[in-house]
Design a protein around this motif. Structure first.
Motif: not given
Length: 718
Positions: A126, A128, A131, A223, A438, A442
């Protein structure tokens, strides 16, 4: 491929994309490709003596000078030979023993190490704050050097202050010119080393900032591309872009104010003990002032964070209006929608301004309260120090020199402490920005499906067994118990009324949605077990509305296969019926297509999309209303080529023009998500009421037993 197979990964060489001007693949290019295929690869240079020591290792790829490669299997240190195998051969092929002299004539010294990725754990992490901290800690070696230089600089900062204190207390009082000269030389030397070390620290900081920025940018884009198509279909493009761009606020915070404050804190740690040594009273006053500032910032964090969040939301909504206006500028202009869009832009701008003003006013309160405390740290401490010096003429508490030294060092301590307190305020905005980013990044990705699974050879046999599918949020099933099968090489037409599930079938075939029940099999293998990247590269897909990228016609046709030759491009263009208009263009296949394809017609754009789908010679070709945007002449040309296009491959053609499906081997008739019938045209027109009704609607002027040519009708989308 042999090394990858050892790790359980089947590679498709057609997916490899080399650099444009690269005669043979470099280790860096191969590493990038292997990373995309679900492997972890690393290129490095080895000497013979290290290669000879490698025992019981997985196969290693050795790069040769002529652009080829060899597969290192094992080494015999006693005999001084390594055992190699042809990477394009099989495991049954004999190994060849090669000594140092023979290998040095062909080996570049580069090797490629690879292993299977650990289930994409890093990609699926994730986005965040944890990370981000891990991204920073990957540069710990450089960070260690930066911290070391910061500590040395802090020590060098103390020495001038102590020297100045001695100058004031001793040199001036005793009028010693020799001592003054010595002190001056020491200060010059310290200044030189401090300047040099400061330059080195700034250089290291730039390097680590650039690396962190690159890692964040690469991870975020990868991502984003890994998100499923279904997510983008449910979200506004402007909102997605706005939220993702918030990550760069976090990046600026991580590599800017946070890093600077973090480095300045070393100065505090080193200098603070000396401040207490000079004057405990003034040191405690400085700390108390910085603590009061931090407390005020903490109190106002929640209300300021609320307003900052509203500002971010308002800015994203305004950005969405801007994106939609630019993306739909043709519709906007043709329908004279400028006043309506201008009014919406004005409303969004007013909302942004209102929340920015409210946020600024809320932020103004803590700044106003903090200002007297900051002034006390810079001015009040000086006055208190002067009072202490005057109250004790013997300098027992703090003398004139000590006061000057304290002010020199106190400023270096107070500023980081105040900056650290303000960092908490910045953190509120960063936390809101990270939450927005996110909310997009995410979401569940397709990473596992893209990097794992079977990679079987595709023939094209399809089988639907009791397939049910419901779109998220929908009340009714889009597909309800769909059952049918076709052998490889079949030309299948799919027809039905609007909303019958025609395009849903093609979506499941493309792997856009995998949340269906039942079994959808390709060559007897459930499609959910097949590697998604391998599946999509084995298919050709042409939609009703296709996007062409900015570049030449040749670049667009070879978008997924840049290594193919001009002969391959011409062959695909000829099959798609695009050759005749391409040759009439000024630069032929090198004609540059503008953004949005404004210099070619809609029919020409569609034929280029068909050529792009055919360039890879797919075993399964999906045409989803692909000819609906073509003019009658272009459609007739494509339909005339369908037999040649279908040769050696399975075709699934969704079309509302039944005349273009007459020659299909099988025609699937859908009704309310169910299979109503399947069969050839001649059979369906006799026994299937829905198909016969659709045929009569489009061909009222024709006998139902005669084959019909293209006929215009009102489009029935799915």
């Amino acid at each position: 491929m042999a090394a990858a197979k050892y790790h359980g990964v089947e590679l498709d060489p057609r997916t490899f994309r080399g650099e444009p001007n690269e005669p043979s693949p470099s280790p860096a290019t191969l590493v990038r490709w292997l990373d995309e295929q679900g492997l972890v690869a690393k290129g490095m240079r080895l000497k013979w003596r290290y290669l000879l020591r490698m025992h019981n290792t997985p196969p290693i790829v050795l790069m040769f000078k002529d652009g080829s490669a060899g597969l290192f299997i094992s080494a015999d240190h006693n005999r001084g030979v390594v055992w190699l195998r042809d990477p394009m051969g099989t495991e049954s092929d004999p190994m060849v023993a090669v000594d140092e002299l023979r290998l040095s004539q062909v080996w570049t010294g580069d090797v490629l190490l690879l292993r299977r990725a650990r289930s994409g754990a890093e990609v699926e992490t994730p986005v965040d704050m944890r990370w981000l901290m891990r991204v920073v800690m990957r540069e710990k070696s450089i960070m260690r050097d930066i911290m070391l230089s910061s500590m040395v600089l802090s020590v060098l900062t103390i020495l001038p202050a102590l020297i100045i204190m001695q100058v004031i207390n001793k040199v001036i009082a005793e009028h010693s010119m020799a001592t003054l000269f010595s002190v001056t030389m020491i200060l010059v030397i310290l200044t030189f080393y401090e300047t040099l070390l400061s330059y080195a620290r700034r250089e290291l900081t730039l390097v680590v900032t650039a690396r962190i920025d690159s890692r964040i940018s690469l991870h975020i884009f990868n991502r984003l591309l890994a998100l499923p198509l279904e997510y983008f279909e449910r979200q506004q493009a402007g909102q997605v872009i706005g939220r993702v761009m918030q990550i760069y606020k976090v990046r600026d915070f991580m590599t800017g104010s946070l890093l600077r404050t973090f480095l300045d804190m070393f100065t505090v740690i080193v200098i603070l003990p000396f401040l207490f040594l000079l004057s405990p009273t003034l040191a405690w006053m400085t700390l108390a002032g910085a603590g009061a500032i931090g407390l005020i910032v903490i109190v106002f964090m929640a209300p300021v964070g609320y307003y900052i969040g509203r500002v971010i939301t308002a800015e994203m909504e305004r950005g969405s209006v801007l994106y939609e206006s630019i993306a739909g500028i043709r519709t906007l202009k043709t329908l004279a929608l400028e006043p309506a869009r201008r009014q919406e832009w004005d409303e969004k701008t007013a909302e942004v301004t209102r929340w920015k003003l409210a946020s600024g006013r809320m932020s103004n309160w803590p700044q106003t309260i903090i200002m007297p405390i900051e002034m006390f740290i810079s001015r009040g401490v000086l006055l208190v120090g002067a009072y202490l010096a005057l109250s004790d003429p013997n300098g027992g508490s703090v003398g004139a020199g000590g006061l000057v030294a304290f002010m020199m060092l106190g400023g270096r301590v107070a500023a980081p402490l105040v900056g650290f307190a303000r960092l908490l305020e910045d953190f509120t905005e960063v936390r809101s920005a990270l939450a927005e980013a996110g909310s997009v990044l995410n979401n569940p990705t397709e990473t596992r499906a893209l990097t794992t699974g079977m990679r079987p050879p595709i023939l094209g046999a399809l089988s639907f067994v009791d397939v049910n599918f419901t779109y998220p949020g929908a009340a009714n099933k889009a597909l309800d118990g769909v059952d049918f099968s076709i052998p490889a090489g079949t030309m299948l037409g799919v027809v039905g009324r609007s909303g019958s599930g025609k395009s849903t079938i093609t979506r499941l075939l493309q792997g856009v949605s995998r949340s269906y029940t039942g079994y959808l099999k390709l060559d007897g293998i459930d499609m959910r077990e097949i590697n998604l990247n391998h599946l999509r590269r084995s298919f050709g897909v042409v939609l009703q509305d296709n996007f062409l990228f900015r570049g030449t016609i040749r670049d667009n046709i070879t978008a997924g296969r840049p290594g193919l030759t001009l002969d391959d491009v011409v062959r695909a263009a000829r099959l798609a019926g695009a050759e005749e208009f391409i040759e009439r263009m000024p630069a032929g296949y090198e004609t540059f297509i503008e953004e949005g394809s404004t210099n070619i017609s809609g029919g020409q754009r569609q034929r280029l999309a068909i050529a792009r789908a055919l360039i890879s010679d797919p075993k399964l070709l999906i045409l989803d209303e692909a000819t609906s945007a073509l003019d009658p002449e272009s459609e007739a040309l494509v339909n005339a080529n369908l037999a040649r296009i279908a040769k050696g491959r399975t075709m699934v053609i969704v079309s509302h023009r039944l005349s273009s499906l007459v020659d299909c081997d099988q025609i699937l008739v859908m009704e309310q998500g169910k299979v109503d019938d399947i069969g050839p045209h001649s059979v369906l027109v006799e026994r299937c009421a829905i198909y016969r009704q659709l045929w009569l609607q489009q061909n009222r002027h024709l006998d139902t037993n005669r084959p019909a040519g293209p006929a215009p009708m009102l489009a029935e989308g799915d």
